[in-house]
Structure formats: C-alpha cells, structure tokens
Write a protein that holds these residues in place. Structure first.
Motif, PDB file in Angstrom:
ATOM      1  N   VAL A  35     -16.125  64.381 -38.037  1.00  0.00           N
ATOM      2  CA  VAL A  35     -14.781  63.808 -38.245  1.00  0.00           C
ATOM      3  C   VAL A  35     -14.560  62.514 -37.473  1.00  0.00           C
ATOM      4  O   VAL A  35     -13.531  61.858 -37.665  1.00  0.00           O
ATOM      5  CB  VAL A  35     -13.671  64.826 -37.862  1.00  0.00           C
ATOM      6  N   TRP A  40      -7.619  59.099 -40.718  1.00  0.00           N
ATOM      7  CA  TRP A  40      -6.780  60.091 -40.046  1.00  0.00           C
ATOM      8  C   TRP A  40      -6.301  61.183 -40.988  1.00  0.00           C
ATOM      9  O   TRP A  40      -6.206  62.354 -40.606  1.00  0.00           O
ATOM     10  CB  TRP A  40      -5.586  59.402 -39.389  1.00  0.00           C
ATOM     11  N   VAL A  43      -8.960  63.701 -41.157  1.00  0.00           N
ATOM     12  CA  VAL A  43      -9.066  64.431 -39.884  1.00  0.00           C
ATOM     13  C   VAL A  43      -8.035  65.557 -39.855  1.00  0.00           C
ATOM     14  O   VAL A  43      -8.341  66.709 -39.505  1.00  0.00           O
ATOM     15  CB  VAL A  43      -8.880  63.489 -38.680  1.00  0.00           C
ATOM     16  N   TRP A  46      -8.962  68.346 -42.519  1.00  0.00           N
ATOM     17  CA  TRP A  46     -10.033  69.262 -42.107  1.00  0.00           C
ATOM     18  C   TRP A  46      -9.644  70.074 -40.868  1.00  0.00           C
ATOM     19  O   TRP A  46     -10.115  71.201 -40.698  1.00  0.00           O
ATOM     20  CB  TRP A  46     -11.328  68.489 -41.857  1.00  0.00           C
ATOM     21  N   ALA A  47      -8.770  69.520 -40.032  1.00  0.00           N
ATOM     22  CA  ALA A  47      -8.282  70.292 -38.879  1.00  0.00           C
ATOM     23  C   ALA A  47      -7.546  71.539 -39.349  1.00  0.00           C
ATOM     24  O   ALA A  47      -7.677  72.603 -38.739  1.00  0.00           O
ATOM     25  CB  ALA A  47      -7.369  69.432 -38.006  1.00  0.00           C
ATOM     26  N   GLY A  51     -10.947  73.606 -39.273  1.00  0.00           N
ATOM     27  CA  GLY A  51     -10.865  73.769 -37.821  1.00  0.00           C
ATOM     28  C   GLY A  51      -9.919  74.866 -37.396  1.00  0.00           C
ATOM     29  O   GLY A  51     -10.197  75.620 -36.458  1.00  0.00           O
ATOM     30  N   LYS A 181     -10.556  60.943 -32.322  1.00  0.00           N
ATOM     31  CA  LYS A 181     -10.390  61.742 -33.535  1.00  0.00           C
ATOM     32  C   LYS A 181     -11.002  63.140 -33.387  1.00  0.00           C
ATOM     33  O   LYS A 181     -10.460  64.123 -33.899  1.00  0.00           O
ATOM     34  CB  LYS A 181     -10.979  61.013 -34.742  1.00  0.00           C
ATOM     35  N   SER A 182     -12.103  63.223 -32.695  1.00  0.00           N
ATOM     36  CA  SER A 182     -12.727  64.529 -32.457  1.00  0.00           C
ATOM     37  C   SER A 182     -11.850  65.388 -31.556  1.00  0.00           C
ATOM     38  O   SER A 182     -11.703  66.593 -31.782  1.00  0.00           O
ATOM     39  CB  SER A 182     -14.115  64.350 -31.836  1.00  0.00           C
ATOM     40  N   TYR A 185      -8.863  66.498 -33.669  1.00  0.00           N
ATOM     41  CA  TYR A 185      -9.291  67.579 -34.564  1.00  0.00           C
ATOM     42  C   TYR A 185      -9.373  68.899 -33.816  1.00  0.00           C
ATOM     43  O   TYR A 185      -8.916  69.946 -34.308  1.00  0.00           O
ATOM     44  CB  TYR A 185     -10.649  67.227 -35.174  1.00  0.00           C
ATOM     45  N   GLY A 189      -6.539  71.669 -34.603  1.00  0.00           N
ATOM     46  CA  GLY A 189      -7.030  72.892 -35.230  1.00  0.00           C
ATOM     47  C   GLY A 189      -6.554  74.128 -34.487  1.00  0.00           C
ATOM     48  O   GLY A 189      -6.167  75.131 -35.109  1.00  0.00           O
TER      49      GLY A 189
END
Length: 297
Positions: A35, A40, A43, A46-47, A51, A181-182, A185, A189
């Motif tokens: 990610v 954004w 991100v 997917w979070a 996540g 961003k990681s 995430y 999540g």
C-alpha cells in the motif's frame, strides 16, 4: 465434566495457532509494503476490506494467547512474548493489558467496577437513540481503550512497558521503511475493524441481554472461521482453558447443554437489532455487586 469427562482431553494447547499468527503477521507486513505507493483512496479501501479483517482477527488470536492456548499454561511467559509479537501489526500496544483485564472478565463476569467489558453509566445514558447507538458502535475501539482507565485503572507493569516499547519500535521501523501510508493502513485497519464492521457484532452478541435472563450467547455462523471460534461463547466461558479450535467439539459432545440455548447465526443482524431495537442499549448488561475477596491480575 461429570457427565462428559472426555472434554478434559480438549484442555491442551493449540500449536497450530502459532503458525496461523505468524502467517497473519507476514500477510500484514506484505500489505504494508503493497500500500505504500497507492493513492489514498485505495489505502483506505484496502484498510477496511482487508486490513480490518486481519486486525480484528489478530485481536482474537491475542484473546486465544491470553488464555495460554499457544504454548500451554506451563509456558505462560512464552504466551506473553508471543502475544507482544502478535500485537505488532495492530499498531497500538494491546496484548499485555488485554490479558490482565480479560482474566477479570472471566473470574468476575459483570462485576461492577471490575469487569471493564461493562459499559459505563455515561455510555448507557447517552447512547440511547438509534443514531447515537450507531455512533457508539463506530467508536467502540475508543471506548474499549478508555473504559479501563475510568472503571478499573491498574498500575502499569514491566510487561506493559515492554509491549509499548516493542510496538513503538515496530511502528518507527515501518514508517522509516515504507512511509506514512503504511502506518495509516495499519492504524486505520485496527480502528475500522473494531468499529463498524461485521466481525464487531461479536462484542454485542456475547453478553447483551436481547432476551431477559440470558446474559451469554453463542454464535454459530461462518465468521467463526476468521475469529478463532469466539462465537462459541457459552462454551468458551464454561471452558476458558480449551482453545477455540476445539470449542465446536465441546458443543458436539455436550449438545444437550447448548443446543436449546438462545443463539445467533448473524453478527450483522445483531448490530442492526441493537441499533433499531429501542429496548436494547449499552445498559442491557448484567451487572453484579461483588462480595468477598476480589483477586485481580
């Protein structure tokens, strides 16, 4: 146990839990990497979609570890260290403190001032309309974090400090390697997975009295596959030293004790009913005034 002594054979560690947790940590590390360069909006997508599921599932792996299910009671400290490891992809220190308070929940279920799973009087008073109850569900991770400090604050232990330092070190490394961003995430999540999420129905399903006189309920739907069978909650409170993997066998062996109890097949419906039913609120919990000596972790 007198009627079904064979249940005692299920009181042993679940060593497969170790490998499942390792794979979950690796899956999240892979996601942190993937990610880091996404827009954004993706991100955030997917979070929530991936996540949040992994994060909530990991909190329930930590729940299993708090019962020493990974290495057994004879290696209690191995379980504590493993819980700190499992905690890493959640972003916030959680494992050691959860273990201390969760044991109180089992020993003193509903104990006023002890069991921090019981909402505060403010929560029961304020979150009493459909919209406010909806917001309470969204904000559940914050209430679970703050409530122990209000109801039953405990002195900080050495293991909690280690949990904190290990988590902060991990977060710094992830930020240094892959950027903000990681980190977003990871934290999003965890917050989203414990808030407005289908799996979060278990928070309400477990002990809210939708039927008066019944304070613990089991759920037998498919989300048990992601939650280490935490839905088998009557079985879990009867036998907290049996790993989640074996709780369906408890129900099968002692079916006459469980089949006729009130039960759920949908956590989503639990969330909907909680919001829309005017007779249900954060007040809908059994609260007990404890007598005698209280021993806490």
């Amino acid at each position: 146990l007198a009627k079904h002594p064979e249940i005692k054979a299920l009181m042993k560690p679940d060593y497969n839990l170790i490998w499942v947790v390792v794979l979950m940590v690796l899956a999240q590390l892979t996601a942190f990497y993937l990610v880091k360069d996404l827009d954004w909006k993706w991100v955030i997508f997917w979070a929530y979609v991936f996540g949040s599921c992994i994060s909530h599932s990991m909190t329930l792996a930590i729940h299993e570890i708090s019962h020493n299910s990974a290495f057994g009671n004879s290696k209690a400290m191995w379980n504590r260290w493993f819980g700190i490891f499992a905690n890493l992809p959640l972003g916030l220190p959680y494992s050691i403190s959860f273990k201390r308070y969760h044991m109180d929940h089992h020993r003193y279920l509903g104990g006023d001032g002890i069991d921090v799973d019981i909402p505060t009087n403010f929560e029961g008073w304020f979150f009493c309309t459909p919209f406010r109850k909806f917001m309470w569900i969204v904000l559940q991770p914050f209430f679970y974090a703050i409530r122990p400090l209000c109801i039953n604050p405990k002195p900080i232990t050495r293991l909690e400090v280690i949990n904190l330092l290990a988590q902060l070190s991990f977060d710094v490394v992830i930020y240094y390697l892959w950027g903000v961003k990681s980190i977003f995430y990871m934290l999003a999540g965890s917050v989203l997975g414990l808030g407005l999420h289908p799996i979060s129905g278990h928070f309400i399903a477990e002990h809210y009295m939708f039927l008066k006189g019944h304070e613990t309920y089991s759920y037998y739907g498919p989300l048990n596959l992601l939650t280490f069978n935490v839905g088998y909650h009557n079985e879990h409170h009867d036998f907290p030293n049996i790993p989640g993997k074996s709780l369906p066998l408890v129900k099968k062996i002692a079916a006459e004790y469980y089949d006729n109890l009130p039960q759920y097949n949908s956590w989503i419906k639990v969330l909907y009913d909680f919001v829309m039913d005017d007779t249900i609120s954060p007040y809908s919990r059994m609260k007990r005034q404890l007598k005698g000596e209280v021993k806490q972790d």
